[in-house]
Scaffold this motif. Structure first.
Motif, short mmCIF file in Angstrom:
data_model
loop_
_atom_site.label_atom_id
_atom_site.label_comp_id
_atom_site.label_asym_id
_atom_site.label_seq_id
_atom_site.Cartn_x
_atom_site.Cartn_y
_atom_site.Cartn_z
N GLU A 266 81.87 28.37 -49.72
CA GLU A 266 80.93 28.12 -48.61
C GLU A 266 79.68 27.38 -49.06
OE1 GLU A 266 80.23 32.46 -49.99
OE2 GLU A 266 81.91 31.07 -49.70
N HIS A 267 79.45 27.34 -50.37
CA HIS A 267 78.26 26.66 -50.87
C HIS A 267 78.53 25.22 -51.29
CE1 HIS A 267 76.48 30.84 -51.99
NE2 HIS A 267 76.16 30.48 -50.76
N LEU A 268 79.78 24.83 -51.41
CA LEU A 268 80.11 23.48 -51.89
C LEU A 268 79.51 22.37 -51.03
CD1 LEU A 268 83.84 23.93 -53.00
CD2 LEU A 268 81.80 23.78 -54.44
N PRO A 269 79.49 22.48 -49.68
CA PRO A 269 78.91 21.39 -48.87
C PRO A 269 77.43 21.14 -49.13
CG PRO A 269 80.29 22.81 -47.51
CD PRO A 269 80.11 23.51 -48.82
N LYS A 270 76.71 22.13 -49.68
CA LYS A 270 75.27 21.98 -49.90
C LYS A 270 74.93 21.31 -51.23
CE LYS A 270 74.42 26.48 -47.66
NZ LYS A 270 73.81 27.82 -47.88
N LEU A 271 75.93 21.15 -52.09
CA LEU A 271 75.65 20.79 -53.48
C LEU A 271 74.90 19.47 -53.63
CD1 LEU A 271 78.83 21.76 -55.51
CD2 LEU A 271 76.56 22.75 -55.65
N PHE A 272 75.27 18.46 -52.87
CA PHE A 272 74.75 17.11 -53.12
C PHE A 272 73.62 16.74 -52.17
CE2 PHE A 272 79.19 17.22 -54.53
CZ PHE A 272 79.01 16.89 -55.87
N GLN A 273 73.00 17.74 -51.53
CA GLN A 273 71.86 17.48 -50.66
C GLN A 273 70.58 17.55 -51.47
OE1 GLN A 273 71.89 20.00 -47.17
NE2 GLN A 273 74.11 19.94 -47.03
N SER A 274 69.63 16.67 -51.14
CA SER A 274 68.35 16.62 -51.86
C SER A 274 67.55 17.89 -51.60
CB SER A 274 67.53 15.40 -51.42
OG SER A 274 68.24 14.21 -51.67
N PHE A 275 66.91 18.41 -52.66
CA PHE A 275 66.00 19.55 -52.60
C PHE A 275 66.68 20.83 -52.10
CE2 PHE A 275 63.35 15.76 -51.90
CZ PHE A 275 62.50 15.88 -52.98
N VAL A 276 68.00 20.89 -52.20
CA VAL A 276 68.73 22.08 -51.76
C VAL A 276 69.38 22.72 -52.98
CG1 VAL A 276 70.66 22.96 -50.40
CG2 VAL A 276 69.17 21.21 -49.45
N GLN A 277 69.15 24.04 -53.14
CA GLN A 277 69.79 24.79 -54.21
C GLN A 277 70.59 25.94 -53.61
OE1 GLN A 277 66.35 25.54 -56.93
NE2 GLN A 277 67.68 24.57 -58.41
N ILE A 278 71.65 26.30 -54.32
CA ILE A 278 72.50 27.38 -53.82
C ILE A 278 71.72 28.68 -53.76
CG2 ILE A 278 74.64 28.63 -54.19
CD1 ILE A 278 74.88 25.65 -53.41
N ASP A 279 71.02 28.97 -54.85
CA ASP A 279 70.21 30.18 -54.90
C ASP A 279 68.76 29.79 -54.67
OD1 ASP A 279 68.99 32.56 -55.32
OD2 ASP A 279 69.40 32.68 -57.48
N SER A 280 68.28 29.94 -53.44
CA SER A 280 66.91 29.54 -53.11
C SER A 280 65.98 30.74 -53.01
CB SER A 280 66.91 28.77 -51.78
OG SER A 280 67.45 29.58 -50.75
N SER A 281 66.42 31.89 -53.47
CA SER A 281 65.58 33.08 -53.37
C SER A 281 64.41 32.99 -54.34
CB SER A 281 66.41 34.34 -53.69
OG SER A 281 66.94 34.25 -55.00
N LEU A 282 63.36 33.77 -54.07
CA LEU A 282 62.17 33.73 -54.89
C LEU A 282 62.43 34.25 -56.30
CD1 LEU A 282 59.48 34.93 -52.33
CD2 LEU A 282 59.89 32.61 -53.14
N ASN A 283 63.42 35.11 -56.46
CA ASN A 283 63.69 35.68 -57.78
C ASN A 283 64.94 35.08 -58.41
OD1 ASN A 283 65.54 36.74 -56.04
ND2 ASN A 283 65.49 38.81 -56.88
N ARG A 284 65.22 33.79 -58.07
CA ARG A 284 66.44 33.18 -58.58
C ARG A 284 66.40 33.09 -60.10
NH1 ARG A 284 64.80 27.27 -56.26
NH2 ARG A 284 63.60 26.57 -58.05
N LYS A 285 67.56 33.10 -60.71
CA LYS A 285 67.66 33.13 -62.17
C LYS A 285 67.50 31.74 -62.78
CE LYS A 285 70.85 34.50 -65.87
NZ LYS A 285 72.16 35.08 -66.18
N TYR A 286 67.99 30.70 -62.06
CA TYR A 286 68.02 29.35 -62.63
C TYR A 286 66.98 28.47 -61.95
CZ TYR A 286 72.48 31.16 -64.25
OH TYR A 286 73.46 31.93 -64.81
N SER A 287 66.18 27.74 -62.76
CA SER A 287 65.13 26.90 -62.22
C SER A 287 65.67 25.51 -61.88
CB SER A 287 64.01 26.76 -63.26
OG SER A 287 64.50 26.13 -64.42
N GLY A 288 64.83 24.75 -61.16
CA GLY A 288 65.20 23.38 -60.81
C GLY A 288 64.76 23.03 -59.40
N THR A 289 64.84 21.73 -59.08
CA THR A 289 64.40 21.27 -57.76
C THR A 289 65.57 20.98 -56.82
OG1 THR A 289 64.44 18.98 -58.52
CG2 THR A 289 62.36 20.18 -58.74
N GLY A 290 66.78 20.95 -57.34
CA GLY A 290 67.91 20.60 -56.49
C GLY A 290 68.08 19.11 -56.32
N LEU A 291 67.49 18.30 -57.22
CA LEU A 291 67.60 16.85 -57.11
C LEU A 291 68.71 16.27 -57.97
CD1 LEU A 291 63.85 15.75 -57.16
CD2 LEU A 291 65.42 15.64 -55.24
N GLY A 292 69.11 16.99 -59.02
CA GLY A 292 70.05 16.43 -59.99
C GLY A 292 71.35 15.95 -59.38
#
Length: 487
Positions: A266-292
């Motif tokens: 269910e998360h695959l369609p979101k992968l290639f969108q700008s500024f979108v990360q699968i885990d967007s919670s405040l306590n997420r484990k992995y950092s990043g902007t979702g731009l890669g």
């Protein structure tokens, strides 16, 4: 009305072309009506007019005028909207350029000073100091990566990114991309593996952008793979058939395979969108902007290719870039120019240092034009520690004046108070005694076209801040060696 029609009929009867026009007339009830008419002459075999045909049709000019007025208003609104869009685009470009400059300028000092301390130029360091410096250095590089990703995405979306398509060694492209993630993989005890066929050959791509895409995929694979996992870079050459056009073409697939955490369907369609990360919670484990991944998709599409993903939660993922390969050729031997186009790796820099060191004159004189005090300290300390003599200008006019001392090389900042670096370069180049002096534009301007502006003004080379001090030293040595015969 009668006079106009009689005149038109006479013209057609004399052999002229058909006549069309509009007339206005009054009805018995006092209202005004409009009509269009067409008068045509029929000719015999001797080209003589033998019959006149008059056709007319009533027209509701009021509605037509209203429609014309509505069209004018619509065009006016569209022109206003287009002007606003152009203004918004210009403001966005100016904002990005300014933000790039403001962020890159302090990063130059942070990374430069950290780099000098790591090299123990001012004395030896203990293990804890090395550890803290590495944190500072890697954090600065992470910020620089985010800045570059944002700017690159803005360039692509505005259509301002131009590709430099050149024949590129596929094996060299993969190896140089892996160099950027080896250290992080080593720290997590992740096994790196390549699966590249022997003599895979070359492909026509923008090497810098394709390396950027591969590094993004490899970095993600290492980030989301637990310790002691595995990351594989696999390349294959295949043939694809377009059944619709009955056409077969050669394609190259670059696949990055990991044994990481995987991605839910269910998360695959979101992968290639700008500024979108699968885990967007405040306590997420992995950092990043979702731009890669958004950048990977855009870069692949700029090359007329695609990117796809297959993933299983808890088992890992396979990201694949597929590129058309119409201009592939067998790879025989890497040319020197390909080494120069490769992003500076430690091995390349060491190679360049070893081939250049010892060929330079003693203590070359370098003119540094820079207005930021922290950057002046950084560059001055490093360059003098490398054995160069230094003179410093804080604006364009000072740079022109100090250039009369005939420096061996000039490092020119572009955004300076008073006279900017571009004008200073032009005036220095206008002096026939300074024609062969190498000028490196070292600037925080990193938007589309900035490099071309610097080179057009007369700069020999261009480096965007923050720069690797080792890369700067290597470029200085190369330019001094090349310019020595000319001077």
């Amino acid at each position: 009305m009668q006079e106009r029609l009689q005149q038109s009929i006479a013209e057609v009867a004399s052999g002229s072309s058909p006549v069309r026009g509009e007339v206005e007339y009054s009805m018995a009830d006092g209202t005004t009506q409009f009509a269009t008419y067409a008068i045509t002459g029929l000719k015999d075999d001797r080209d003589q007019v033998v019959e006149i045909i008059v056709e007319g049709e009533g027209v509701d000019f009021i509605k037509r005028k209203q429609a014309e007025e509505q069209l004018r208003q619509t065009n006016k609104q569209l022109a206003h909207v287009n002007a606003e869009l152009a203004r918004a685009t210009r403001l966005k470009d100016e904002f990005l350029a300014n933000m790039s400059h403001e962020l890159r300028t302090p990063l130059t000092s942070i990374l430069g000073m950290a780099d000098m301390l790591k090299q123990e130029i001012y004395g030896s360091l203990n293990e804890k100091q090395h550890q803290y410096l590495e944190v500072i250095f890697q954090s600065g590089k992470h910020l620089l990566t985010l800045i570059n990703d944002i700017l690159d995405l803005a360039k692509i979306e505005s259509g301002k990114m131009e590709l430099q398509i050149l024949p590129t060694s596929i094996e060299a492209l993969c190896n140089s991309s892996l160099n950027f993630i080896k250290q992080v993989a080593y720290q997590k005890a992740i096994k790196l593996e390549t699966r590249i066929p022997t003599n895979i050959g070359q492909i026509d791509v923008d090497e810098l952008r394709m390396r950027q895409a591969l590094i993004n995929l490899l970095s993600n694979a290492v980030k989301f793979t637990p310790e002691k996992g595995q990351v594989v870079l696999e390349v294959s050459r295949e043939f694809s058939t377009d059944r619709l056009h009955q056409h077969t073409q050669q394609i190259i697939r670059f696949s990055v395979i990991d044994t990481g955490i995987g991605i839910a369907p269910e998360h695959l369609p979101k992968l290639f969108q700008s500024f979108v990360q699968i885990d967007s919670s405040l306590n997420r484990k992995y950092s990043g902007t979702g731009l890669g991944l958004a950048l990977v998709k855009q870069i692949a599409e700029l090359h007329q290719g695609t990117v796809s993903v297959v993933s299983t939660v808890g088992q890992g993922s396979r990201f694949t870039i597929t590129l058309p390969s119409q201009n592939c050729s067998d790879f025989t031997q890497m040319q020197a120019i390909q080494l120069e186009r490769t992003l500076p790796s430690e091995q390349l820099l060491q190679l360049q240092d070893s081939t250049v060191t010892g060929l330079l004159p003693a203590q070359p004189l370098i003119l540094l034009a820079e207005d930021n005090p922290a950057n002046i300290d950084t560059f001055s300390a490093y360059l003098t520690s490398c054995g160069f003599r230094l003179i410093v200008a804080t604006n364009g006019q000072e740079a022109i004046n100090l250039a009369q001392q005939q420096p061996d090389l000039i490092l020119m900042d572009i955004q300076m108070p008073g006279m900017d670096g571009l004008e200073a370069i032009r005036q220095i180049r206008a002096d026939c005694t300074l024609t062969n002096v190498p000028i490196i534009a070292v600037t925080a301007l990193a938007m589309a076209g900035d490099r071309d502006k610097c080179l057009a003004a007369g700069a020999t080379e261009y480096l965007a801040k923050p720069v690797s001090l080792k890369q700067l030293k290597t470029m200085i040595q190369q330019l001094l060696t090349m310019s020595k015969p000319a001077q």
